[in-house]
Enzyme design. Sequence first.
Site, mmCIF file in Angstrom:
data_model
loop_
_atom_site.group_PDB
_atom_site.id
_atom_site.type_symbol
_atom_site.label_atom_id
_atom_site.label_comp_id
_atom_site.label_asym_id
_atom_site.label_seq_id
_atom_site.Cartn_x
_atom_site.Cartn_y
_atom_site.Cartn_z
ATOM 1 N N SER A 1 6.044 -1.546 0.496
ATOM 2 C CA SER A 1 4.628 -1.267 0.308
ATOM 3 C C SER A 1 3.750 -2.424 0.751
ATOM 4 O O SER A 1 2.526 -2.307 0.720
ATOM 5 C CB SER A 1 4.352 -0.954 -1.166
ATOM 6 O OG SER A 1 4.817 -2.007 -1.989
ATOM 7 N N HIS B 1 6.592 4.503 4.402
ATOM 8 C CA HIS B 1 6.139 4.208 3.045
ATOM 9 C C HIS B 1 5.771 5.494 2.319
ATOM 10 O O HIS B 1 4.711 6.076 2.558
ATOM 11 C CB HIS B 1 4.940 3.244 3.101
ATOM 12 C CG HIS B 1 4.419 2.865 1.754
ATOM 13 N ND1 HIS B 1 3.106 2.545 1.534
ATOM 14 C CD2 HIS B 1 5.040 2.772 0.535
ATOM 15 C CE1 HIS B 1 2.932 2.260 0.262
ATOM 16 N NE2 HIS B 1 4.089 2.396 -0.370
ATOM 17 N N GLU C 1 2.901 6.671 4.881
ATOM 18 C CA GLU C 1 2.387 5.718 5.866
ATOM 19 C C GLU C 1 3.529 5.369 6.818
ATOM 20 O O GLU C 1 4.557 4.839 6.392
ATOM 21 C CB GLU C 1 1.877 4.450 5.190
ATOM 22 C CG GLU C 1 0.567 4.617 4.452
ATOM 23 C CD GLU C 1 0.075 3.310 3.840
ATOM 24 O OE1 GLU C 1 -1.119 3.008 3.983
ATOM 25 O OE2 GLU C 1 0.878 2.600 3.204
ATOM 26 N N ASN D 1 -2.291 -0.051 -0.132
ATOM 27 C CA ASN D 1 -2.318 -1.114 -1.125
ATOM 28 C C ASN D 1 -3.384 -2.166 -0.846
ATOM 29 O O ASN D 1 -3.833 -2.850 -1.765
ATOM 30 C CB ASN D 1 -0.938 -1.761 -1.234
ATOM 31 C CG ASN D 1 0.011 -0.888 -2.014
ATOM 32 O OD1 ASN D 1 -0.336 -0.368 -3.064
ATOM 33 N ND2 ASN D 1 1.211 -0.693 -1.498
#
Length: 284
Positions: A120, A141, A153, A191
Amino acid sequence: MSVQNTAVVGAGTMGNGIAHVFALHRYDVVLIDLDEALLEDARGTIERNLSRQVDKEVITPDEKAAALGRIALASDTAKGVQSADLVVEAVPEEQSIKADVFRTLDEHTPGEAILASNTSSISITWIADQTERPDQVVGMHFFNPVPVMTLVEVVRGQRTSDATFDTVADVAEDLEKNPVEVEDYPGFVSNRVLMPMINEAIFCVMQGVAEPEDIDTVMELGMNHPMGPLTLADFIGLDVCLQILEVLHDELGEDKYRPCPLLRRKVTAGQLGRKTGKGFFEYE
């Protein structure tokens, strides 16, 4: 490249979820972990989650049985990946662990196999540099809970080839996910945007701006978020949040990513959220 045989390294929450969706979508998958007890727990979790899907009439009992039949367990990484077309790594967010895993994968997977990471926050370019096939390394991800969340992702490292990217994006679509192309910068998109919000919510708790329940209510009702940031942090794991913020702070050098001292204190105390029964809230 055609992908049929897959492997997932790491049988924790993310790893068993990824294995679940591969098996449900007709991919043979080997779920790998050095901890054999964790492997058995993961298989039990997958079976329970498939049963919930049967109860909700999302899948049939036959589809559940077929999915379970496609999952093999292995405690030896080298043996588990020998026939894999695609391997997804889902081990803890520590560079040393990931480096060891990818060196092993590079040595023991077929030469044409794609090596993906569910990281991540850690650089895909750096991960790829642990191998002799950087053009075949990519970020994949997933989001928790993997059987429910539809985003993936797909992260391009500096040397990820178009063929590798396209294959993984196609696999994500075959899993009924929505692949989004992301470049290899710290925290990617999700994130980099999410963690500062969670961190600021924790600062609000530390500074006594409001109680955790009220902070979450503001974000749920005022910003139309389905889950408040502190509940989400507990769900992700406060240790994971801290690890990601540390990567963002180290790599980008900006104070807005500095982890809140209260977050560090809770992690030090072992109050990690749902998985330990207590974080910002308490859980059975």
